[in-house]
Design a protein around this motif. Structure first.
Motif, PDB file in Angstrom:
ATOM      1  N   ARG A 103       0.832  -1.200   0.000  1.00 45.97           N
ATOM      2  CA  ARG A 103       0.000   0.000   0.000  1.00 45.97           C
ATOM      3  C   ARG A 103       0.868   1.252   0.000  1.00 45.97           C
ATOM      4  O   ARG A 103       1.994   1.258   0.498  1.00 45.97           O
ATOM      5  N   ALA A 104       0.314   2.306  -0.571  1.00 44.60           N
ATOM      6  CA  ALA A 104       1.014   3.592  -0.610  1.00 44.60           C
ATOM      7  C   ALA A 104       1.096   4.165   0.803  1.00 44.60           C
ATOM      8  O   ALA A 104       0.160   4.027   1.589  1.00 44.60           O
ATOM      9  N   TYR A 105       2.225   4.780   1.112  1.00 38.80           N
ATOM     10  CA  TYR A 105       2.378   5.360   2.448  1.00 38.80           C
ATOM     11  C   TYR A 105       2.770   6.834   2.414  1.00 38.80           C
ATOM     12  O   TYR A 105       2.676   7.531   3.429  1.00 38.80           O
ATOM     13  N   ALA A 106       3.214   7.347   1.272  1.00 36.73           N
ATOM     14  CA  ALA A 106       3.641   8.754   1.228  1.00 36.73           C
ATOM     15  C   ALA A 106       3.862   9.187  -0.215  1.00 36.73           C
ATOM     16  O   ALA A 106       4.029   8.357  -1.115  1.00 36.73           O
ATOM     17  N   VAL A 107       3.875  10.499  -0.395  1.00 35.64           N
ATOM     18  CA  VAL A 107       4.289  11.108  -1.665  1.00 35.64           C
ATOM     19  C   VAL A 107       5.410  12.090  -1.333  1.00 35.64           C
ATOM     20  O   VAL A 107       5.236  12.969  -0.483  1.00 35.64           O
ATOM     21  N   GLY A 108       6.562  11.908  -1.977  1.00 32.28           N
ATOM     22  CA  GLY A 108       7.720  12.721  -1.655  1.00 32.28           C
ATOM     23  C   GLY A 108       7.870  13.932  -2.565  1.00 32.28           C
ATOM     24  O   GLY A 108       7.179  14.078  -3.575  1.00 32.28           O
ATOM     25  N   ARG A 109       8.805  14.816  -2.211  1.00 36.77           N
ATOM     26  CA  ARG A 109       9.130  16.015  -2.998  1.00 36.77           C
ATOM     27  C   ARG A 109      10.650  16.143  -3.113  1.00 36.77           C
ATOM     28  O   ARG A 109      11.400  15.638  -2.273  1.00 36.77           O
ATOM     29  N   ILE A 110      11.078  16.831  -4.135  1.00 36.10           N
ATOM     30  CA  ILE A 110      12.493  17.133  -4.313  1.00 36.10           C
ATOM     31  C   ILE A 110      12.700  18.640  -4.332  1.00 36.10           C
ATOM     32  O   ILE A 110      11.773  19.413  -4.554  1.00 36.10           O
ATOM     33  N   GLY A 111      13.936  19.031  -4.093  1.00 34.29           N
ATOM     34  CA  GLY A 111      14.286  20.444  -4.153  1.00 34.29           C
ATOM     35  C   GLY A 111      15.784  20.607  -4.286  1.00 34.29           C
ATOM     36  O   GLY A 111      16.545  19.633  -4.187  1.00 34.29           O
ATOM     37  N   ILE A 112      16.209  21.819  -4.508  1.00 36.27           N
ATOM     38  CA  ILE A 112      17.634  22.115  -4.636  1.00 36.27           C
ATOM     39  C   ILE A 112      18.178  22.602  -3.300  1.00 36.27           C
ATOM     40  O   ILE A 112      17.579  23.457  -2.643  1.00 36.27           O
ATOM     41  N   LEU A 113      19.298  22.040  -2.886  1.00 35.48           N
ATOM     42  CA  LEU A 113      19.979  22.458  -1.659  1.00 35.48           C
ATOM     43  C   LEU A 113      21.326  23.055  -2.024  1.00 35.48           C
ATOM     44  O   LEU A 113      22.077  22.475  -2.819  1.00 35.48           O
ATOM     45  N   VAL A 114      21.621  24.210  -1.453  1.00 33.59           N
ATOM     46  CA  VAL A 114      22.875  24.921  -1.713  1.00 33.59           C
ATOM     47  C   VAL A 114      23.568  25.170  -0.374  1.00 33.59           C
ATOM     48  O   VAL A 114      22.977  25.787   0.517  1.00 33.59           O
ATOM     49  N   PRO A 115      24.800  24.702  -0.193  1.00 31.72           N
ATOM     50  CA  PRO A 115      25.482  24.878   1.093  1.00 31.72           C
ATOM     51  C   PRO A 115      25.988  26.302   1.284  1.00 31.72           C
ATOM     52  O   PRO A 115      26.123  27.053   0.310  1.00 31.72           O
ATOM     53  N   PRO A 116      26.281  26.689   2.522  1.00 31.56           N
ATOM     54  CA  PRO A 116      26.843  28.017   2.765  1.00 31.56           C
ATOM     55  C   PRO A 116      28.148  28.209   1.985  1.00 31.56           C
ATOM     56  O   PRO A 116      28.968  27.302   1.878  1.00 31.56           O
ATOM     57  N   GLY A 117      28.316  29.378   1.420  1.00 36.30           N
ATOM     58  CA  GLY A 117      29.531  29.677   0.672  1.00 36.30           C
ATOM     59  C   GLY A 117      29.512  29.259  -0.783  1.00 36.30           C
ATOM     60  O   GLY A 117      30.435  29.564  -1.536  1.00 36.30           O
ATOM     61  N   SER A 118      28.456  28.574  -1.213  1.00 37.81           N
ATOM     62  CA  SER A 118      28.363  28.163  -2.614  1.00 37.81           C
ATOM     63  C   SER A 118      28.075  29.377  -3.498  1.00 37.81           C
ATOM     64  O   SER A 118      27.368  30.300  -3.096  1.00 37.81           O
ATOM     65  N   PRO A 119      28.562  29.364  -4.731  1.00 33.01           N
ATOM     66  CA  PRO A 119      28.245  30.457  -5.655  1.00 33.01           C
ATOM     67  C   PRO A 119      26.833  30.336  -6.234  1.00 33.01           C
ATOM     68  O   PRO A 119      26.382  31.247  -6.933  1.00 33.01           O
ATOM     69  N   LEU A 120      26.148  29.236  -5.934  1.00 30.19           N
ATOM     70  CA  LEU A 120      24.795  29.018  -6.447  1.00 30.19           C
ATOM     71  C   LEU A 120      23.749  29.586  -5.500  1.00 30.19           C
ATOM     72  O   LEU A 120      24.007  29.814  -4.317  1.00 30.19           O
ATOM     73  N   LYS A 121      22.550  29.784  -6.048  1.00 28.85           N
ATOM     74  CA  LYS A 121      21.402  30.191  -5.247  1.00 28.85           C
ATOM     75  C   LYS A 121      20.411  29.035  -5.187  1.00 28.85           C
ATOM     76  O   LYS A 121      20.291  28.258  -6.133  1.00 28.85           O
ATOM     77  N   ALA A 122      19.683  28.943  -4.091  1.00 32.07           N
ATOM     78  CA  ALA A 122      18.650  27.918  -3.947  1.00 32.07           C
ATOM     79  C   ALA A 122      17.402  28.396  -4.685  1.00 32.07           C
ATOM     80  O   ALA A 122      16.532  29.058  -4.126  1.00 32.07           O
ATOM     81  N   ASP A 123      17.337  28.062  -5.943  1.00 32.52           N
ATOM     82  CA  ASP A 123      16.245  28.489  -6.818  1.00 32.52           C
ATOM     83  C   ASP A 123      15.572  27.240  -7.365  1.00 32.52           C
ATOM     84  O   ASP A 123      16.152  26.513  -8.175  1.00 32.52           O
ATOM     85  N   GLY A 124      14.336  26.982  -6.931  1.00 34.91           N
ATOM     86  CA  GLY A 124      13.635  25.768  -7.305  1.00 34.91           C
ATOM     87  C   GLY A 124      13.338  25.632  -8.781  1.00 34.91           C
ATOM     88  O   GLY A 124      13.093  24.517  -9.265  1.00 34.91           O
ATOM     89  N   GLU A 125      13.358  26.719  -9.512  1.00 37.55           N
ATOM     90  CA  GLU A 125      13.120  26.664 -10.955  1.00 37.55           C
ATOM     91  C   GLU A 125      14.426  26.643 -11.754  1.00 37.55           C
ATOM     92  O   GLU A 125      14.404  26.726 -12.988  1.00 37.55           O
ATOM     93  N   PHE A 126      15.552  26.511 -11.062  1.00 30.39           N
ATOM     94  CA  PHE A 126      16.857  26.290 -11.686  1.00 30.39           C
ATOM     95  C   PHE A 126      17.321  27.445 -12.577  1.00 30.39           C
ATOM     96  O   PHE A 126      18.204  27.264 -13.425  1.00 30.39           O
ATOM     97  N   LYS A 127      16.766  28.635 -12.392  1.00 30.24           N
ATOM     98  CA  LYS A 127      17.191  29.754 -13.230  1.00 30.24           C
ATOM     99  C   LYS A 127      18.639  30.133 -12.935  1.00 30.24           C
ATOM    100  O   LYS A 127      19.427  30.393 -13.859  1.00 30.24           O
ATOM    101  N   ASP A 128      19.001  30.166 -11.641  1.00 33.89           N
ATOM    102  CA  ASP A 128      20.387  30.488 -11.306  1.00 33.89           C
ATOM    103  C   ASP A 128      21.308  29.345 -11.697  1.00 33.89           C
ATOM    104  O   ASP A 128      22.458  29.586 -12.099  1.00 33.89           O
ATOM    105  N   LEU A 129      20.832  28.115 -11.615  1.00 33.35           N
ATOM    106  CA  LEU A 129      21.633  26.966 -12.033  1.00 33.35           C
ATOM    107  C   LEU A 129      21.951  27.065 -13.522  1.00 33.35           C
ATOM    108  O   LEU A 129      23.094  26.805 -13.953  1.00 33.35           O
TER     109      LEU A 129
END
Length: 262
Positions: A103-129
């Motif tokens: 039986r189904a027990y959950a529906v998961g989600r994904i997202g972008i994680l950016v650590p401190p000091g990274s040149p990237l931004k945490a942008d879920g639509e990947f525009k900065d990526l």
């Protein structure tokens, strides 16, 4: 790297992981739960409640759902399989390895994680990526291996949706499972990564980076399903039922999982 940070990364990377330290004899009798690694923190909390309320001990092993499916097909000694992708449960049922189709027990989600000091931004639509790929800021980016890790497969789909898959492949660092991808994304092995929302919400992860959800419409749903393996002992059956209790579901929701409608 701080002592606390090293401990968190060790916990994320370690597999198999057990809720309790067991002797070889105990390991033969204690029910073993093979759980997708996105469940690391949530299921440890649920299992601890179950142990406290029932006095029944459990052995928790975390890894990629695809690898667990293969191991169960080869008669690995697991009693309950908690997959991050329902298709693996269906395949095992079709092969006659499970008691039913689970039986189904959950529906998961994904997202972008950016650590401190990274040149990237945490942008879920990947525009900065996308911009970082063009301007040279991006050197390494972590996802779980899409060949056998459902969260890696959904990360690939999201990157394809954004039109970035071909350009980013040479920058990818692949984790064996989503916990290892999270380790890479926060340890300096990569400048960020796509990880499970459930891991990002864990208290142990709160200071390890910024996080933004990827739109659900960018990938197939992460429909997570559990099933009892044939011959599962009564204690495994009891935990299987407990996972549908209000208390267990409250923990799952707190870690960002949606409850299935079926």
């Amino acid at each position: 790297m701080s002592v606390i940070r090293r401990r968190v990364l060790t916990v994320l990377a370690a597999a198999p992981l057990c809720l309790s330290s067991l002797s070889p004899l105990q390991a033969q009798t204690v029910p073993t739960v093979a759980a997708a690694s996105d469940l690391k923190f949530a299921i440890e909390e649920v299992a601890a409640r179950f142990e406290q309320e029932t006095g029944t001990r459990l052995r928790l092993v975390f890894g990629s759902s695809g690898n667990f499916k293969t191991q169960i097909l080869q008669d690995a000694p697991f009693h309950l399989f908690m997959s991050a992708d329902e298709s693996f449960v269906h395949q095992l049922a079709d092969a006659g390895k499970t008691e039913d189709r689970g039986r189904a027990y959950a529906v998961g989600r994904i997202g972008i994680l950016v650590p401190p000091g990274s040149p990237l931004k945490a942008d879920g639509e990947f525009k900065d990526l996308a911009a970082a790929l063009k301007d040279g800021r991006l050197q390494k980016f972590a996802i779980a291996n899409p060949e056998h890790a459902p969260y890696g497969a959904r990360a690939k789909e999201a990157l394809q949706h954004a039109g970035l898959w071909d350009a980013i492949q040479g920058k990818l660092v692949l984790g064996e499972n989503i916990s290892q991808a999270a380790q890479f994304a926060t340890s300096g092995s990569a400048q960020g990564g796509v990880i499970a929302y459930s891991l990002a919400l864990a208290p142990a992860m709160k200071n390890l980076g910024s996080f933004a959800l990827v739109p659900e419409s960018w990938h197939r749903p992460l429909k997570q399903r559990m099933v009892l393996v044939k011959g599962a002992p009564p204690a495994a059956r009891a935990f299987y039922q407990y996972l549908s209790s209000p208390g267990a579901q409250e923990v799952m929701v707190r870690y960002g999982f949606a409850m299935p409608k079926e």
